[in-house]
Design a protein around this motif. Structure first.
Motif, PDB file in Angstrom:
ATOM      1  N   LYS A   1       7.650   5.088  11.382  1.00  0.00           N
ATOM      2  CA  LYS A   1       8.440   4.810  12.585  1.00  0.00           C
ATOM      3  C   LYS A   1       7.558   4.787  13.823  1.00  0.00           C
ATOM      4  N   ALA A   2       6.623   5.732  13.916  1.00  0.00           N
ATOM      5  CA  ALA A   2       5.731   5.802  15.073  1.00  0.00           C
ATOM      6  C   ALA A   2       4.850   4.559  15.160  1.00  0.00           C
TER       7      ALA A   2
ATOM      8  N   SER B   1       6.744   1.612  16.340  1.00  0.00           N
ATOM      9  CA  SER B   1       6.950   1.719  17.790  1.00  0.00           C
ATOM     10  C   SER B   1       5.680   1.341  18.547  1.00  0.00           C
TER      11      SER B   1
ATOM     12  N   SER C   1       5.391  -2.332  18.664  1.00  0.00           N
ATOM     13  CA  SER C   1       6.355  -2.935  19.593  1.00  0.00           C
ATOM     14  C   SER C   1       6.132  -2.465  21.029  1.00  0.00           C
TER      15      SER C   1
ATOM     16  N   LEU D   1       6.524   0.437  22.212  1.00  0.00           N
ATOM     17  CA  LEU D   1       7.496   1.465  22.599  1.00  0.00           C
ATOM     18  C   LEU D   1       6.785   2.814  22.525  1.00  0.00           C
ATOM     19  N   TYR D   2       5.921   3.069  23.485  1.00  0.00           N
ATOM     20  CA  TYR D   2       5.007   4.195  23.402  1.00  0.00           C
ATOM     21  C   TYR D   2       5.706   5.550  23.490  1.00  0.00           C
ATOM     22  N   SER D   3       6.776   5.641  24.268  1.00  0.00           N
ATOM     23  CA  SER D   3       7.513   6.912  24.351  1.00  0.00           C
ATOM     24  C   SER D   3       8.125   7.261  22.999  1.00  0.00           C
ATOM     25  N   ASP D   4       8.709   6.263  22.338  1.00  0.00           N
ATOM     26  CA  ASP D   4       9.292   6.492  21.008  1.00  0.00           C
ATOM     27  C   ASP D   4       8.213   6.887  20.006  1.00  0.00           C
ATOM     28  N   ALA D   5       7.066   6.240  20.097  1.00  0.00           N
ATOM     29  CA  ALA D   5       5.950   6.558  19.195  1.00  0.00           C
ATOM     30  C   ALA D   5       5.489   7.994  19.403  1.00  0.00           C
TER      31      ALA D   5
ATOM     32  N   ILE E   1       7.200  10.533  20.531  1.00  0.00           N
ATOM     33  CA  ILE E   1       8.213  11.459  20.015  1.00  0.00           C
ATOM     34  C   ILE E   1       8.074  11.609  18.501  1.00  0.00           C
ATOM     35  N   SER E   2       7.919  10.485  17.794  1.00  0.00           N
ATOM     36  CA  SER E   2       7.777  10.534  16.333  1.00  0.00           C
ATOM     37  C   SER E   2       6.496  11.242  15.921  1.00  0.00           C
TER      38      SER E   2
ATOM     39  N   LYS F   1       6.894  14.984  16.414  1.00  0.00           N
ATOM     40  CA  LYS F   1       7.729  15.540  15.340  1.00  0.00           C
ATOM     41  C   LYS F   1       6.898  15.705  14.067  1.00  0.00           C
TER      42      LYS F   1
END
Length: 277
Positions: A81-82, A85, A88, A90-94, A96-97, A100
């Motif tokens: 998932k990271a 991201s 795409s 989507l660095y904030s989402d990356a 977060i993953s 985690k």
């Protein structure tokens, strides 16, 4: 003589059951307990509580181990998932993953509060390949946190962790080259330069193996892992390492001057790797 209401044996006296003992027995499934029993029955009941407590502890440990196993398996999806991201942008989402994922490693390897995940946690051969994944995660986080000034502390932490982990991975030269280029465009070039200094300081040399196989070879990585996770843990191993670093530069220099010797050295080192793996 008095007859014990629990076991029926004739005894001289009976003893009242402690309320705490009664509650533990009831939790263990013991019912219809008389208010007073003989000394032998009290000892027997205490053993029952001890055995039951041990069983509960074992069950709790099994549950914790099962939880850790489930977390360990779930890490793969977080990495996928990271990276999607990242692709795409989507660095904030990356981030977060990735965080985690690192939190899962902290739980699985029981990293204490205030301490940091270290390469030594991956000393089991089945998990040493995860070192490369961890290093790549810290490299991505270093670049992600560079996009915002308020994340300088996180960026510095990622840089320190990356410098520590990268020495055990085959991506070391590739990341160093990328970091040298990144330092020219980064918002926080000083942190990137700190990483380059730390990674050079952290990385011990494997002179003979590097000369025989090349710095990026899998054989060099396997020997490095054996050195740091096995040899360094024993006194004789540390003496061997000291002796190796004293004499190996001269041998490596000879190999560079006489390359026809390298095939024989590679064969010997591969045999050593096979023995220690």
């Amino acid at each position: 003589m008095i007859q014990c209401p629990r076991c029926g044996i004739q005894v001289t006296e009976l003893h009242p059951l402690d309320p705490d003992l009664v509650s533990k027995l009831q939790a263990a499934g013991e019912t219809n307990l008389p208010p007073q029993v003989c000394a032998g029955c009290i000892s027997d009941l205490r053993r029952t509580v001890a055995t039951s407590s041990g069983g509960v502890l074992m069950a709790q440990e099994r549950a914790r181990e099962q939880h850790r196993l489930q977390l360990w398996k779930s890490r793969v999806q977080l990495i996928k998932k990271a990276r999607m991201s990242m692709g795409s942008k989507l660095y904030s989402d990356a981030a977060i993953s990735y965080e985690k994922y690192l939190k899962i490693l902290d739980i699985v390897f029981e990293v204490k509060k205030g301490e940091k995940l270290r390469p030594e946690a991956f000393k089991e051969s089945a998990r040493t390949t995860e070192l490369t994944v961890v290093a790549s995660v810290y490299w991505d986080l270093l670049r992600i946190y560079d996009t915002n000034e308020k994340y300088q502390d996180r960026m510095l932490n990622a840089a320190k962790q990356l410098a520590m982990f990268i020495q055990f991975t085959p991506i070391y030269p590739d990341i160093i080259k990328k970091a040298e280029s990144f330092a020219k465009t980064a918002r926080n070039p000083n942190i990137v330069k700190q990483f380059l200094k730390m990674s050079d300081k952290e990385r011990p040399r494997c002179f003979i193996a590097t000369s025989a196989f090349g710095p990026q070879s899998l054989e060099v990585q396997e020997l490095r892992v054996f050195r740091d996770f096995t040899l360094r843990n024993t006194s004789w191993g540390r003496r061997f390492i000291a002796l190796y670093y004293k004499h190996s530069p001269a041998i490596a220099c000879l190999l560079d001057k006489q390359p026809w010797l390298k095939p024989a050295v590679r064969a010997i080192l591969r045999l050593m790797i096979k023995c220690v793996s």
